[in-house]
Design a protein around this motif. Structure first.
Motif, PDB file in Angstrom:
ATOM      1  N   ARG A 119       3.484   8.621  -7.828  1.00 22.74           N
ATOM      2  CA  ARG A 119       2.756   9.866  -8.060  1.00 22.74           C
ATOM      3  C   ARG A 119       1.808   9.790  -9.252  1.00 22.74           C
ATOM      4  N   ARG A 120       2.029   8.832 -10.130  1.00 26.10           N
ATOM      5  CA  ARG A 120       1.113   8.683 -11.270  1.00 26.10           C
ATOM      6  C   ARG A 120      -0.207   8.037 -10.859  1.00 26.10           C
ATOM      7  N   VAL A 121      -0.242   7.429  -9.666  1.00 26.71           N
ATOM      8  CA  VAL A 121      -1.468   6.824  -9.157  1.00 26.71           C
ATOM      9  C   VAL A 121      -2.271   7.909  -8.441  1.00 26.71           C
ATOM     10  N   THR A 122      -3.476   8.148  -8.906  1.00 22.26           N
ATOM     11  CA  THR A 122      -4.288   9.214  -8.321  1.00 22.26           C
ATOM     12  C   THR A 122      -4.776   8.819  -6.930  1.00 22.26           C
ATOM     13  N   LYS A 152       2.292  18.137  -0.971  1.00 23.01           N
ATOM     14  CA  LYS A 152       0.831  18.119  -0.976  1.00 23.01           C
ATOM     15  C   LYS A 152       0.299  16.690  -1.041  1.00 23.01           C
ATOM     16  N   ARG A 153       0.980  15.836  -1.806  1.00 28.70           N
ATOM     17  CA  ARG A 153       0.545  14.436  -1.873  1.00 28.70           C
ATOM     18  C   ARG A 153       0.712  13.765  -0.512  1.00 28.70           C
ATOM     19  N   LEU A 154       1.826  14.024   0.146  1.00 29.88           N
ATOM     20  CA  LEU A 154       2.042  13.450   1.470  1.00 29.88           C
ATOM     21  C   LEU A 154       0.951  13.892   2.443  1.00 29.88           C
ATOM     22  N   LEU A 193       0.825  -1.209   0.000  1.00 27.87           N
ATOM     23  CA  LEU A 193       0.000   0.000   0.000  1.00 27.87           C
ATOM     24  C   LEU A 193       0.857   1.255   0.000  1.00 27.87           C
ATOM     25  N   ALA A 194       1.895   1.273   0.835  1.00 26.32           N
ATOM     26  CA  ALA A 194       2.779   2.446   0.894  1.00 26.32           C
ATOM     27  C   ALA A 194       3.492   2.654  -0.436  1.00 26.32           C
ATOM     28  N   GLY A 195       3.882   1.559  -1.076  1.00 29.13           N
ATOM     29  CA  GLY A 195       4.538   1.669  -2.370  1.00 29.13           C
ATOM     30  C   GLY A 195       3.631   2.290  -3.407  1.00 29.13           C
ATOM     31  N   ARG A 196       2.352   1.903  -3.394  1.00 24.83           N
ATOM     32  CA  ARG A 196       1.398   2.489  -4.342  1.00 24.83           C
ATOM     33  C   ARG A 196       1.166   3.965  -4.036  1.00 24.83           C
ATOM     34  N   MET A 197       1.139   4.311  -2.757  1.00 27.23           N
ATOM     35  CA  MET A 197       0.951   5.705  -2.370  1.00 27.23           C
ATOM     36  C   MET A 197       2.112   6.580  -2.837  1.00 27.23           C
ATOM     37  N   ALA A 198       3.288   5.986  -2.941  1.00 26.16           N
ATOM     38  CA  ALA A 198       4.482   6.738  -3.362  1.00 26.16           C
ATOM     39  C   ALA A 198       4.575   6.883  -4.877  1.00 26.16           C
TER      40      ALA A 198
END
Length: 202
Positions: free
Chosen positions: A72-75, A187-189, A65-70
């Motif tokens: 940036r192309r994943v909304t 902002k993403r974080l 999950l953390a990898g997907r959150m990192a």
């Protein structure tokens, strides 16, 4: 514990605002956005960050999950069902979700540090190129002021000047996008922290 508001966090992190001005006292930072070298997960995650070891299956899901959150192309919209599925499987313990956040934080903060290092190197190259442009102009002026100018040399210098100026201008045009990237990561974080914290509050 009350959730940190967007306004408070933006002020703490120094996000760019309309009318912000560049700090030209630092030659390695050419951006309008204020330079914030390091971020703190504690400023974003509104619960105590605790060290705890989880079972291998849970850790594997945290890493995924953390990898997907990192990425940036994943909304963020695409992340929502994955966060919900994680909570359904593992619960909404703030320590566990904080563990997810800190892993995502470490990945994105690492990307941000690399980008900022690139911006600093970029700025130093622009400074060196600007100096070379000035030196070329000075050499051209000296040739033209000479009693018998070497026009072949002037032509060569003029060609070099035009090329260097084009490179300099093209780099400056891309600077706006490059400078925005660290802010977008911040902002993403913040958004990731809010997404996970919302699950704790549910």
């Amino acid at each position: 514990m009350p959730r940190i508001t967007a306004a408070v966090l933006i002020g703490a992190l120094g996000f760019a605002t309309v009318g912000a001005t560049a700090d030209f006292s630092d030659p390695t930072w050419p951006c309008i956005q204020r330079k914030v070298a390091r971020l703190s997960p504690a400023l974003m995650w509104p619960y105590p960050i605790e060290e705890r070891t989880f079972d291998p299956a849970t850790e594997a899901d945290v890493t995924d999950l953390a990898g997907r959150m990192a990425l940036r192309r994943v909304t963020l919209d695409a992340l929502t069902p994955r966060v919900e599925a994680f909570v359904t499987s593992h619960g909404n313990d703030p320590v566990l979700l904080g563990h997810v956040f800190t892993q995502a934080f470490d990945r994105l903060a690492g990307q941000r540090r690399e980008i900022m290092a690139g911006i600093e190197e970029y700025s130093l190259k622009q400074i060196a190129l600007a100096k070379r442009i000035d030196d070329t102009r000075t050499r051209m002026d000296r040739q033209m002021d000479a009693e018998n100018p070497d026009f072949d040399k002037v032509d060569a210098l003029e060609e070099q000047l035009a090329w260097d100026e084009r490179i300099y201008t093209d780099r400056q045009k891309s600077l706006t996008y490059v400078c925005e990237t660290p802010v977008l990561i911040e902002k993403r974080l913040f958004a990731v922290a809010q997404m996970l914290a919302a699950m704790v509050d549910d």
